[in-house]
Design a protein around this motif. Structure first.
Motif, PDB file in Angstrom:
ATOM      1  N   SER A 206       0.759  -1.240  -0.046  1.00 35.38           N
ATOM      2  CA  SER A 206      -0.080  -0.147  -0.004  1.00 35.38           C
ATOM      3  C   SER A 206       0.817   1.128  -0.119  1.00 35.38           C
ATOM      4  O   SER A 206       0.414   2.447  -0.184  1.00 35.38           O
ATOM      5  N   GLU A 207       2.135   1.195   0.366  1.00 34.03           N
ATOM      6  CA  GLU A 207       2.812   2.264   0.448  1.00 34.03           C
ATOM      7  C   GLU A 207       4.051   2.374  -0.489  1.00 34.03           C
ATOM      8  O   GLU A 207       5.254   2.039  -0.104  1.00 34.03           O
ATOM      9  N   MET A 208       3.836   2.367  -1.973  1.00 36.92           N
ATOM     10  CA  MET A 208       5.209   2.146  -2.789  1.00 36.92           C
ATOM     11  C   MET A 208       5.443   3.442  -3.286  1.00 36.92           C
ATOM     12  O   MET A 208       4.823   4.363  -3.350  1.00 36.92           O
ATOM     13  N   LEU A 209       6.934   3.715  -3.509  1.00 37.42           N
ATOM     14  CA  LEU A 209       7.441   4.868  -3.946  1.00 37.42           C
ATOM     15  C   LEU A 209       7.226   4.916  -5.362  1.00 37.42           C
ATOM     16  O   LEU A 209       6.835   6.044  -6.109  1.00 37.42           O
ATOM     17  N   ASP A 210       7.265   3.690  -6.232  1.00 39.60           N
ATOM     18  CA  ASP A 210       7.096   3.961  -7.441  1.00 39.60           C
ATOM     19  C   ASP A 210       6.831   2.377  -8.093  1.00 39.60           C
ATOM     20  O   ASP A 210       6.945   1.474  -7.124  1.00 39.60           O
ATOM     21  N   GLU A 211       6.410   2.078  -9.297  1.00 35.98           N
ATOM     22  CA  GLU A 211       5.852   0.491  -9.653  1.00 35.98           C
ATOM     23  C   GLU A 211       7.134  -0.255  -9.551  1.00 35.98           C
ATOM     24  O   GLU A 211       6.870  -1.389  -9.312  1.00 35.98           O
ATOM     25  N   GLY A 212       8.407   0.126  -9.709  1.00 37.24           N
ATOM     26  CA  GLY A 212       9.498  -0.709  -9.509  1.00 37.24           C
ATOM     27  C   GLY A 212       9.432  -1.754  -8.188  1.00 37.24           C
ATOM     28  O   GLY A 212       9.910  -2.737  -8.053  1.00 37.24           O
ATOM     29  N   ASP A 213       8.771  -0.954  -7.125  1.00 33.95           N
ATOM     30  CA  ASP A 213       9.029  -1.600  -5.886  1.00 33.95           C
ATOM     31  C   ASP A 213       8.026  -3.238  -6.031  1.00 33.95           C
ATOM     32  O   ASP A 213       8.435  -3.959  -5.175  1.00 33.95           O
ATOM     33  N   ALA A 214       6.853  -2.982  -6.687  1.00 37.00           N
ATOM     34  CA  ALA A 214       6.285  -4.246  -6.714  1.00 37.00           C
ATOM     35  C   ALA A 214       6.974  -5.255  -7.361  1.00 37.00           C
ATOM     36  O   ALA A 214       7.061  -6.584  -7.009  1.00 37.00           O
ATOM     37  N   VAL A 215       7.856  -4.755  -8.359  1.00 37.89           N
ATOM     38  CA  VAL A 215       8.620  -6.105  -9.446  1.00 37.89           C
ATOM     39  C   VAL A 215       9.707  -6.446  -8.317  1.00 37.89           C
ATOM     40  O   VAL A 215       9.849  -7.723  -8.145  1.00 37.89           O
ATOM     41  N   GLN A 216      10.450  -5.424  -7.649  1.00 37.84           N
ATOM     42  CA  GLN A 216      11.301  -5.880  -6.395  1.00 37.84           C
ATOM     43  C   GLN A 216      10.799  -6.975  -5.587  1.00 37.84           C
ATOM     44  O   GLN A 216      11.549  -7.813  -5.192  1.00 37.84           O
ATOM     45  N   VAL A 217       9.675  -6.583  -4.998  1.00 37.22           N
ATOM     46  CA  VAL A 217       8.954  -7.376  -4.317  1.00 37.22           C
ATOM     47  C   VAL A 217       8.948  -8.772  -4.727  1.00 37.22           C
ATOM     48  O   VAL A 217       9.074  -9.792  -4.174  1.00 37.22           O
ATOM     49  N   ALA A 218       8.269  -8.716  -5.990  1.00 35.81           N
ATOM     50  CA  ALA A 218       8.048 -10.246  -6.579  1.00 35.81           C
ATOM     51  C   ALA A 218       9.398 -11.048  -6.792  1.00 35.81           C
ATOM     52  O   ALA A 218       9.448 -12.151  -6.437  1.00 35.81           O
ATOM     53  N   GLU A 219      10.215 -10.163  -7.133  1.00 36.02           N
ATOM     54  CA  GLU A 219      11.873 -10.544  -7.391  1.00 36.02           C
ATOM     55  C   GLU A 219      12.439 -11.502  -5.978  1.00 36.02           C
ATOM     56  O   GLU A 219      12.851 -12.529  -5.777  1.00 36.02           O
ATOM     57  N   ARG A 220      12.127 -10.527  -4.980  1.00 34.40           N
ATOM     58  CA  ARG A 220      12.401 -11.131  -3.565  1.00 34.40           C
ATOM     59  C   ARG A 220      11.661 -12.452  -3.061  1.00 34.40           C
ATOM     60  O   ARG A 220      12.265 -13.028  -2.702  1.00 34.40           O
TER      61      ARG A 220
END
Ligand SMILES: Nc1nc2c(ncn2[C@@H]2O[C@H](COP(=O)(O)OP(=O)(O)OP(=O)(O)O)[C@@H](O)[C@H]2O)c(=O)[nH]1
Ligand SMILES: [Mg+2]
Length: 675
Positions: free
Chosen positions: A317-331
């Motif tokens: 719910s608190e993302m800086l930008d869309e890249g965050d979601a990708v990072q989480v998925a990769e993590r």
């Protein structure tokens, strides 16, 4: 006159004497009366006594006598009593009743299971019963005359009591819940029934509270509330809670434009295999471990939920930008690289992830979840163990898939599917050995739909199972009929493609056995084609299934060999009878020496492993000649014949029945069959 009346006589009815009084006295009280009289005489004090008398009608009364003794001046002896007699029976009874009720009340207060507290208008304790002392762990002395709200409540509780006191002052009684703090510091829940206390003039001077411990009830309520919004197996948020949070996030996003958010839709890859091989209980354990793993790799304000089955969802719910979601998925995908330990078995898990971003501008939580689901499906279709971000085109694809599914269901019912039979030729003597069964869809409006359009869709939506069963049944039935009509065809075989899902069915062997029995086809006349990717995904299981099929007498071909990622090294461990060389190799084999070397290597390898080779897509005499040179056993392709409709195939069999060496004339354009 009053004295007469007290004693139950008419005035003047009898002559008054000491004897009369004495006789009227209750026999049990006479000694006491005598003593009182003696005391009065000896101590020269007032004769004052209460005692019972018996009236002439037999009834009993209580009287109060107060009298002074009158002494003879000369002798100093008492001569008479001068005083009053009062009937106090009624007053006496009232007092007794009052005392009794007071006792009863005290008993009640002391022994009740409720706590009782009486306070004045400054919240000072006036009275507290044992039960309440017990509940809070203080003695009465520690609380009496103290401001109870300072000792037993926290700030929140004091606010609640403040409001309640306001209502008391208006004379209102009511009930409310609050937490009390024990002497030990522990908090517990009570419900308080409060009532104002007024003095004789009706002025409110304090209040009385009845306290019941409702900690257990509160705990049960909280448990119930928790259960309603959490998944029982993993304790994660359930669909209801997750959707609720997502809705709030979407609402917030509408008013505040700065923050972006995203949801991740996760589905474990091939989870069914774990359930099937290790059991449902171990499957559950794995789901729990994964839940913990996901929680530990998230920030506290991210919400992790389980929708059911092997589906998890995450709200960022608190993302800086869309890249965050990708990072989480990769993590997440990285964090699952280590194996899970399930009762000693090391299990590796991969997960497919669909991502839906707030930038897509969803207005409804349901739509956003659906789109993340669609993206997840795409990740599955692309080979699993990866993530995909949702975009519009996926939606279109998904709607197309959906309408395709609906149409396919209808097609199954209306029998719009057909089987075509492509001849398979023995290259050595150019005779017919059998057919590969190929499914086609004759759509009433769109015409022929090729299998590469609808087979992947059927794999995705599960319709491959009924469709595959039908193909199997129909091909076996058809071949058996041709054999019955033409004894010469008794050694022809039919080769049927099995999809991945069909192949991994638990009861596949039983189904095939049943089909063979039902159609009466000799198991040796049935070959099953499996593509190598099915086996790659679960090779141990695949070997097991193949062994079962062999036990039935059914042979197996490995289809599309060379196109997938299968390494040559594991081929030897597979109980496969035929290797089908993909048409792409055959197409190119006459282009260069290297290309023909590849085909040559494959054929040699197969022969070393005691497998026979079937070349697909033979289109020229040159290709045929080369394959013959390489000792390739079988072939199929347009150079011989294209796939035939059942009726054509039947005609073909009939007309060539005498001799299954069909060749009449071989030209560069292909074979001329008797047709
Ligand atoms: N142990 C366990 N299994 C469950 C539970 N709920 C559903 N399943 C199983 O989870 C599997 C989920 O199947 P899918 O996600 O469709 O298929 P999959 O085998 O994971 O394959 P893909 O997702 O397509 O990669 C099914 O086999 C269900 O029987 C559960 O609570 N516990
Ligand atoms: Mg799954």
């Amino acid at each position: 006159d009053e004295t007469y009346r007290v004693y139950g006589y008419e005035p003047g009815q009898i002559e008054v004497s000491n004897e009369v009084f004495y006789n009227a006295a209750h026999p049990d009280d006479r000694t006491r009366i005598g003593q009182a009289l003696i005391e009065a005489i000896e101590q020269r004090k007032i004769y004052d006594i209460e005692h019972r008398i018996i009236l002439p009608d037999g009834s009993e009364r209580i009287i109060h006598c107060q009298a002074e003794l009158v002494f003879d001046n000369r002798t100093g002896k008492p001569v008479k009593l001068l005083g009053t007699v009062q009937d106090i029976t009624e007053r006496k009874r009232a007092i007794d009743a009052l005392r009794e009720s007071e006792n009863k009340f005290r008993m009640l207060v002391e022994n009740t299971s409720e706590g009782l507290l009486q306070v004045d208008n400054d919240d000072r304790t006036q009275f507290i019963n044992n039960r309440l002392c017990e509940m809070v762990g203080y003695s009465a002395d520690e609380l009496i005359n103290k401001v109870w709200t300072q000792i037993l409540l926290d700030d929140e509780g004091r606010d609640i009591i403040g409001e309640a006191n306001g209502r008391r002052r208006k004379g209102i009684s009511d009930r409310y819940e609050t937490k009390l703090r024990k002497k030990s510091g522990e908090l517990f829940w009570v419900i308080i029934g409060g009532a104002p206390i007024a003095d004789a003039e009706g002025k409110i001077i304090g209040s009385m509270g009845v306290f019941s411990d409702i900690t257990e009830k509160k705990r049960a309520e909280e448990q119930l509330l928790h259960d309603a919004f959490h998944d029982g197996l993993t304790g994660l948020a359930n669909r209801a809670l997750f959707m609720d949070h997502l809705r709030m996030t979407i609402e917030r996003g509408k008013s505040r434009h700065s923050n972006s958010y995203a949801i991740l839709f996760l589905d474990l890859d091939r989870f069914k295999v774990i359930n099937d091989s290790l059991g449902h209980a171990e499957g559950d354990n794995l789901l729990k471990s994964i839940a913990r793993q996901l929680e530990s790799s998230m920030r506290t304000f991210d919400l992790v939920g389980r929708l059911g089955g092997d589906e998890f969802v995450i709200l960022l719910s608190e993302m800086l930008d869309e890249g965050d979601a990708v990072q989480v998925a990769e993590r997440i995908q990285n964090s699952l690289k280590n194996p899970f330990d399930l009762s000693g078995s090391e299990v590796f898990v991969t997960v497919s992830i669909g991502i839906a971003l707030s930038t897509a501008g969803h207005k409804r939580a349901e739509d956003m979840l659906r789109d993340a689901d669609i993206a997840m499906y795409r990740a599955k279709a692309r080979g699993r163990a990866q993530y995909q971000i949702f975009d519009r085109s996926m939606h279109e694809h998904a709607s197309k898939q959906l309408s395709l599914e609906i149409e396919m269901r209808r097609a199954l019912e209306r029998q719009e599917f057909l089987i075509y039979y492509q001849p398979i030729i023995n290259l050595e003597n150019e005779s017919l050995v059998g057919f590969e069964a190929l499914v086609r869809w004759k759509h009433p409006e769109r015409g022929m739909i090729p299998p590469f359009v609808f087979i992947p869709a059927a794999e995705e939506n599960g319709l491959i199972l009924p469709l595959g069963n039908w193909i199997l049944q129909e091909s076996c039935r058809q071949l058996r009929r041709w054999q019955d009509d033409n004894p010469a065809a008794s050694r022809l075989m039919v080769s049927v493609n099995l999809s991945c899902r069909q192949f991994l069915q638990l009861d596949l062997t039983e189904k095939i056995d049943a089909t063979l029995r039902a159609t009466g086809l000799d198991p040796r006349c049935l070959k099953l084609e499996i593509t190598e990717s099915h086996i790659m995904e679960n090779s141990e299981m695949a070997v097991l299934i193949m062994n079962h099929l062999h036990a039935l007498g059914v042979e197996i071909s490995l289809d599309d060999f060379g196109t997938g990622y299968s390494s040559l090294s594991y081929l030897h461990s597979l109980p496969v009878d035929y290797l089908k060389v993909d048409r792409s190799f055959i197409n190119r084999m006459t282009d260069s020496k290297e290309n023909s070397e590849i085909v040559s290597t494959i054929i040699k390898l197969a022969h070393n492993l005691k497998m026979k080779v079937i070349a697909e897509g033979i289109e020229t005499s040159e290709q045929l000649a080369q394959l013959k040179n390489l000792d390739c056993e079988y072939g199929q392709g347009y150079f011989f014949l294209k796939p035939l409709e059942a009726a054509e195939a039947e005609k073909f069999i009939k007309q060539n029945a005498e001799n299954f060496s069909f060749i009449v004339n071989q030209t560069d354009a292909g074979f001329k069959w008797n047709m």
